[in-house]
Design an enzyme around this catalytic site. Structure first.
Site, mmCIF file in Angstrom:
data_model
loop_
_atom_site.group_PDB
_atom_site.id
_atom_site.type_symbol
_atom_site.label_atom_id
_atom_site.label_comp_id
_atom_site.label_asym_id
_atom_site.label_seq_id
_atom_site.Cartn_x
_atom_site.Cartn_y
_atom_site.Cartn_z
ATOM 1 N N LYS A 179 0.589 -1.073 -0.096
ATOM 2 C CA LYS A 179 0.023 0.019 -0.027
ATOM 3 C C LYS A 179 1.053 1.262 -0.113
ATOM 4 O O LYS A 179 2.051 1.094 0.128
ATOM 5 C CB LYS A 179 -0.959 -0.180 1.296
HETATM 6 C C1 LIG Z 1 -5.630 -3.894 0.765
HETATM 7 C C2 LIG Z 1 -7.036 -3.681 0.899
HETATM 8 C C3 LIG Z 1 -7.689 -4.112 1.614
HETATM 9 C C4 LIG Z 1 -7.544 -5.126 2.815
HETATM 10 O O1 LIG Z 1 -6.529 -4.705 3.506
HETATM 11 P P1 LIG Z 1 -5.401 -5.684 4.236
HETATM 12 O O2 LIG Z 1 -4.536 -4.926 5.032
HETATM 13 O O3 LIG Z 1 -4.663 -6.469 3.193
HETATM 14 O O4 LIG Z 1 -6.467 -6.615 5.108
HETATM 15 C C5 LIG Z 1 -9.110 -4.009 1.430
HETATM 16 N N1 LIG Z 1 -9.767 -3.231 0.576
HETATM 17 C C6 LIG Z 1 -9.061 -2.677 -0.541
HETATM 18 C C7 LIG Z 1 -9.542 -1.924 -1.563
HETATM 19 C C8 LIG Z 1 -7.644 -2.776 -0.471
HETATM 20 O O5 LIG Z 1 -6.635 -2.537 -1.472
#
Ligand SMILES: *Cc1c(COP(=O)(O)O)cnc(C)c1O
Length: 356
Positions: A179
């Site tokens: 992210k």
């Molecule tokens: C990454 C992501 C999640 C979940 O996040 P995690 O930290 O991997 O549990 C949820 N929604 C979207 C749109 C994402 O990109």
């Protein structure tokens, strides 16, 4: 190979982790508290609550708003599966509406007709780092008294009409390694509602108010201070990391001419979690994907299927056909846009895409 994503970890992150390890205080503590405070400031909200992941942030956010069995939550089928799974964890029912081809986000024009007497919330996903058209969403939410839970997992720091993602309703963020900023794994909930924040803090830690005083069923969804220390160091570099993504996206937008490039909407500051082109007409997405990989360029297909195609979701919502998401899931291709790309990498990517 130029990777599709790569975390930018510098000396600050390493030093921060070492000092937590040496302190002997590893679990949720001071660093987590500081991280929450700084994250709330970044998002322009009163409160932030750190969790173990974006998925658990979404789960707790839904529970804190009393969303559960019998309730419907309107969302987009064009998202990471966690957006939908969190609704299922809460025992509620996802209701999918189609997306807008210019933004890849839920189409606000289709929202009102999806509202029923059971609708409790709207869960917009700010896909790829661009906030949904929130004025329209907010208008419907006000009219039918619906909660807005923003899946802002890809959109930390993004704005709509100068308001930050995560400040329109209750926000959920991910700090997963790929992210825009990371704590390796981790999540964050944002809210201006102190009562919701209090419920989230309880739900995160077994419903425990004081030691061994359990007010309700809760979970262990805590963040560790090791993760928070990484997250704090990343927050300190937020502008540097985000500006670099913007630079890379602008570079591509000004040069790529063989595929449809993504557009930043007038009211939005896009934070470019993904740079997503559309491949159609004379070119085939899967062939283009293979040839870019062969040219040493990592790519991603986010996402290859609408969420309602997966069995565990189809069992809940039945057979659905939404034309725009079905077409776009065949056309989208994400190119590397992360902050570690060099100027040479950028030129390599443009040359490869423009010679398709
Ligand atoms: C990454 C992501 C999640 C979940 O996040 P995690 O930290 O991997 O549990 C949820 N929604 C979207 C749109 C994402 O990109």
């Amino acid at each position: 190979m130029i990777p599709i994503s790569k975390p930018s970890i510098g000396q600050e992150e390493k030093d921060a982790v070492m000092s937590v390890l040496e302190s002997g205080m590893l679990a949720q503590g001071k660093q987590t508290g500081q991280f929450e405070q700084r994250f709330a400031e970044l998002c322009g909200v009163r409160q932030a609550i750190a969790t173990s992941s974006g998925t658990t942030a979404l789960h707790i956010a839904l529970l804190a708003h009393d969303i559960g069995p019998g309730d419907e939550v309107i969302t987009t089928p064009f998202t990471f599966i966690a957006s939908v799974n969190s609704i299922l964890y809460a025992g509620a029912r996802p209701v999918f509406i189609d997306i807008d081809e210019a933004t890849f986000n839920m189409n606000p024009e289709l929202l009102e007709q999806a509202v029923t007497s059971r609708t409790k919330a709207i869960l917009p996903v700010h896909l790829y780092g661009q906030v949904c058209e929130m004025d329209s969403l907010q208008q419907i939410a006000d009219k039918y008294d619906l909660t807005i839970i923003e899946d802002a997992c890809q959109a930390v720091g993004a704005t709509y009409k100068n308001k930050k993602a995560g400040s329109f309703g209750t926000g959920a963020f991910s700090l997963y390694a790929t992210k825009n900023i990371t704590s390796a794994e981790g999540g964050m909930i944002t809210t201006n509602d102190d009562a919701i924040a209090d419920r989230c803090r309880l739900l995160r830690n077994h419903g425990m108010r004081n030691r061994y005083q359990y007010e309700q069923l809760g979970y262990n969804y805590r963040m560790t201070d090791i993760q928070a220390a990484i997250g704090l160091a990343q927050l300190g570099r937020f502008d540097e990391l985000t500006d670099r993504r913007r630079h890379n996206a602008t570079f591509f937008n000004e040069r790529i001419d063989t595929v449809i490039t993504p557009q930043e909407q007038i009211d939005c500051d896009h934070v470019w979690h993904q740079y997503t082109v559309r491949v159609n007409g004379r070119l085939n997405r899967d062939e283009v994907n293979t040839s870019l990989n062969e040219a040493g360029i990592g790519t991603g297909i986010f996402y290859p299927n609408p969420a309602y195609r997966y069995d565990h979701i189809r069992q809940v919502v039945g057979g659905l056909h939404l034309p725009v998401v079905e077409r776009l899931s065949q056309e989208v291709l994400c190119l590397p846009v992360h902050p570690l790309l060099s100027e040479e990498d950028l030129a390599t990517i443009v040359d490869a895409v423009n010679s398709l």
